[in-house]
Design a protein around this motif. Structure first.
Motif, PDB file in Angstrom:
ATOM      1  N   ALA A  89      18.898   8.385  -6.095  1.00  0.00           N
ATOM      2  CA  ALA A  89      18.100   8.434  -7.323  1.00  0.00           C
ATOM      3  C   ALA A  89      17.056   7.330  -7.290  1.00  0.00           C
ATOM      4  O   ALA A  89      15.927   7.519  -7.771  1.00  0.00           O
ATOM      5  CB  ALA A  89      18.994   8.281  -8.551  1.00  0.00           C
ATOM      6  N   TYR A  90      17.407   6.181  -6.704  1.00  0.00           N
ATOM      7  CA  TYR A  90      16.414   5.112  -6.570  1.00  0.00           C
ATOM      8  C   TYR A  90      15.350   5.509  -5.547  1.00  0.00           C
ATOM      9  O   TYR A  90      14.162   5.231  -5.746  1.00  0.00           O
ATOM     10  CB  TYR A  90      17.063   3.786  -6.170  1.00  0.00           C
TER      11      TYR A  90
ATOM     12  N   TYR B 170      14.337   8.556  -4.976  1.00  0.00           N
ATOM     13  CA  TYR B 170      13.482   9.510  -5.682  1.00  0.00           C
ATOM     14  C   TYR B 170      12.547   8.762  -6.626  1.00  0.00           C
ATOM     15  O   TYR B 170      11.354   9.089  -6.727  1.00  0.00           O
ATOM     16  CB  TYR B 170      14.345  10.505  -6.460  1.00  0.00           C
ATOM     17  N   PHE B 171      13.069   7.770  -7.326  1.00  0.00           N
ATOM     18  CA  PHE B 171      12.256   6.964  -8.240  1.00  0.00           C
ATOM     19  C   PHE B 171      11.069   6.345  -7.513  1.00  0.00           C
ATOM     20  O   PHE B 171       9.934   6.376  -7.998  1.00  0.00           O
ATOM     21  CB  PHE B 171      13.135   5.871  -8.861  1.00  0.00           C
ATOM     22  N   CYS B 172      11.311   5.800  -6.319  1.00  0.00           N
ATOM     23  CA  CYS B 172      10.229   5.190  -5.546  1.00  0.00           C
ATOM     24  C   CYS B 172       9.201   6.230  -5.100  1.00  0.00           C
ATOM     25  O   CYS B 172       7.997   5.946  -5.050  1.00  0.00           O
ATOM     26  CB  CYS B 172      10.791   4.450  -4.336  1.00  0.00           C
TER      27      CYS B 172
ATOM     28  N   SER C   4       8.207   8.665  -6.709  1.00  0.00           N
ATOM     29  CA  SER C   4       7.425   9.141  -7.848  1.00  0.00           C
ATOM     30  C   SER C   4       6.127   8.364  -8.032  1.00  0.00           C
ATOM     31  O   SER C   4       5.289   8.741  -8.857  1.00  0.00           O
ATOM     32  CB  SER C   4       8.260   9.053  -9.134  1.00  0.00           C
TER      33      SER C   4
ATOM     34  N   LEU D  45      15.093   4.924 -14.117  1.00  0.00           N
ATOM     35  CA  LEU D  45      15.994   5.355 -13.047  1.00  0.00           C
ATOM     36  C   LEU D  45      16.851   6.537 -13.505  1.00  0.00           C
ATOM     37  O   LEU D  45      17.136   7.444 -12.710  1.00  0.00           O
ATOM     38  CB  LEU D  45      16.880   4.197 -12.599  1.00  0.00           C
TER      39      LEU D  45
ATOM     40  N   ALA E 243      14.856   9.613 -13.020  1.00  0.00           N
ATOM     41  CA  ALA E 243      14.854  10.010 -11.613  1.00  0.00           C
ATOM     42  C   ALA E 243      16.186  10.650 -11.220  1.00  0.00           C
ATOM     43  O   ALA E 243      16.218  11.633 -10.476  1.00  0.00           O
ATOM     44  CB  ALA E 243      14.564   8.798 -10.729  1.00  0.00           C
TER      45      ALA E 243
ATOM     46  N   LEU F 189      16.791  14.361  -9.697  1.00  0.00           N
ATOM     47  CA  LEU F 189      17.521  14.579  -8.444  1.00  0.00           C
ATOM     48  C   LEU F 189      18.688  15.529  -8.648  1.00  0.00           C
ATOM     49  O   LEU F 189      18.944  16.402  -7.813  1.00  0.00           O
ATOM     50  CB  LEU F 189      18.008  13.233  -7.891  1.00  0.00           C
TER      51      LEU F 189
END
Length: 465
Positions: A300-301, A303-305, A307, A321, A324, A328
């Motif tokens: 998830a982190y 995916y956050f990055c 974005s 987070l 995100a 995910l």
């Protein structure tokens, strides 16, 4: 054509490798005196995306990363403690134990984030000879001088020193308020530091100049040149490396060899928290184990990055987070649903895959690439087997571990008891015969056994409740 923003030129340039179909890539690794924080890890995610994009463009990537386990002082002005020695004092362990522990922790973080391991991982302490040899080359060219505490690089001897950061050298000298000691110029930096005369360090080596330890910058020069040669394609790191560390690497490389050694310099922007740079010195950082303790999937982190563009600042919060993580989870659910609807991925949608690659090739534009991925997820007119194949091909760049999600879904399907599958088959027979009451009765029996059945265009799909 892959295009990358080159910090050296301040332009987006077509990527042209030195050797066709091959790329030499050096990424600055961690100083292993403590856990990496998630701001550090954002840089490694960006570098992983770069490597994956290079590979999907058909390049064979020789990826080299260092481990700094000596010589990184607490001040960029070549003063203060060695961070490794300070870490050992803090935890009352040996420096070697500290290095081993935090190196292992770092690679666990990489694994959790599905970051590909470099082909070559090189420790500074394993390359002391290479570092002293490079210092000797600089000395032979008249680029060094000795003080009472070490050997320094004389930056005034290079006419283009500071070109990466576009430093105002005259302004730095005029405005200097830093304690310089015996340094001749504010930008001069240590190549080799002497051990204190009144104490013994845990990490020190003999050298042509006396017992001591290497400076931080010399290690990356020595190891990148050893493993990638005296001219390679790409060097990466965080944006904080531009004014000092990478500027000094260029000085060392070009001072010793007399020519440009790196064609493209790429840098990732800061991760912020409450609009401030995240950092250990500020005490406003989070580590990946802390994120995991709060029940977030490390991906998830990742995916956050993805974005945000790697050259854009990104403000971290657990609320962001959570967003995100929800995205995910929806992606994983879509893959699981596709696993129920088709037995195998087939050919990809070449048109949409080309759009994805165009986004990725435009200086690693992951927000746009993610948007294309979601188009695939929401494409109701795309056959399930093509949709699944396309998503898996896209994930070769995104690195969200969709193959693992698919494997888990298929395994769950395989674990369904035979008696449940018999009920599913009987219900489908009743449904095809339009025996709706019998079909509903069999669905209720399936539910009572802890499973649910969904009707899809390719037949019934069954899964645990």
């Amino acid at each position: 054509m892959l295009k990358l923003y080159n910090t050296l030129s301040r332009k987006i340039e077509d990527f042209v490798p030195i050797t066709p179909s091959k790329v030499g890539l050096y990424t600055c690794g961690p100083t292993v005196y403590n856990y990496a924080h998630i701001g550090n890890l954002r840089t490694y995610i960006f570098e992983d995306i770069l490597r994956r994009v290079l590979q999907t463009n058909g390049y064979e990537v020789n990826h080299v990363m260092n481990i700094t386990d000596v010589g990184h002082l607490t001040s960029d002005a070549d003063s203060g403690e060695d961070k490794m020695e300070a870490g050992a004092t803090r935890e009352q362990k040996t420096v070697w134990d500290i290095a081993s522990f935090y190196t292992k922790a770092f690679f666990q973080d990489l694994a959790d984030l599905n970051i590909l391991e470099p082909r070559v991982i090189c420790k500074a302490t394993d390359h002391i000879k290479e570092q002293t040899n490079l210092i000797l080359q600089l000395q032979e060219r008249g680029l060094t001088y000795q003080t009472s505490d070490g050997i320094y690089f004389d930056t005034s001897k290079l006419s283009d020193y500071g070109k990466l950061a576009k430093l105002d050298l005259a302004g730095l000298e005029a405005g200097n308020r830093v304690e310089m000691g015996e340094k001749k110029h504010v930008t001069d930096f240590a190549l080799w530091k002497f051990s204190p005369a009144d104490s013994k360090r845990q990490m020190e080596w003999n050298s042509p100049w006396g017992v001591g330890f290497p400076g931080w910058h010399i290690e990356c020069s020595a190891m990148s040149l050893k493993y990638l040669g005296d001219h390679f394609d790409i060097h990466c790191g965080g944006i904080d490396h531009i004014p000092v560390h990478h500027t000094n690497e260029i000085a060392q490389n070009e001072g010793a060899l007399g020519h440009q050694t790196v064609n493209y310099w790429l840098h990732g922007e800061f991760l912020l928290t409450n609009d401030e740079r995240m950092g250990k010195s500020k005490g406003n950082f989070f580590t990946l184990p802390v994120v995991k303790e709060k029940d977030f999937d490390p991906l998830a982190y990742r995916y956050f990055c993805l974005s945000a563009h790697y050259r854009a600042k990104l403000n971290f919060s657990f609320e962001a987070l959570t967003g995100a993580a929800n995205a995910l989870q929806k992606l994983h659910q879509a893959v699981k649903k596709l696993a129920r609807e088709t037995t195998a991925a087939t050919e990809v949608d070449t048109v949409i895959l080309e759009r994805f690659r165009q986004a990725a090739n435009e200086d690693l534009n992951m927000p746009q690439a993610l948007a294309v991925m979601w188009e695939v997820v929401h494409a109701n007119d795309m056959p399930a087997e093509i949709k699944l194949a396309t998503l898996l091909e896209i994930d070769a760049v995104l690195g969200l571990h969709l193959e693992a999600v698919l494997a888990d879904a298929n395994s769950a399907q395989a674990d369904i008891p035979p008696e449940v599958m018999e009920l599913v088959t009987a219900r489908e027979t009743a449904r095809q015969a339009k025996m709706w009451a019998e079909s509903d009765k069999l669905r209720a029996e399936i539910t009572a056994r802890g499973y649910k059945v969904e009707d899809t265009p390719t037949g019934p799909a069954v899964m645990p409740l």
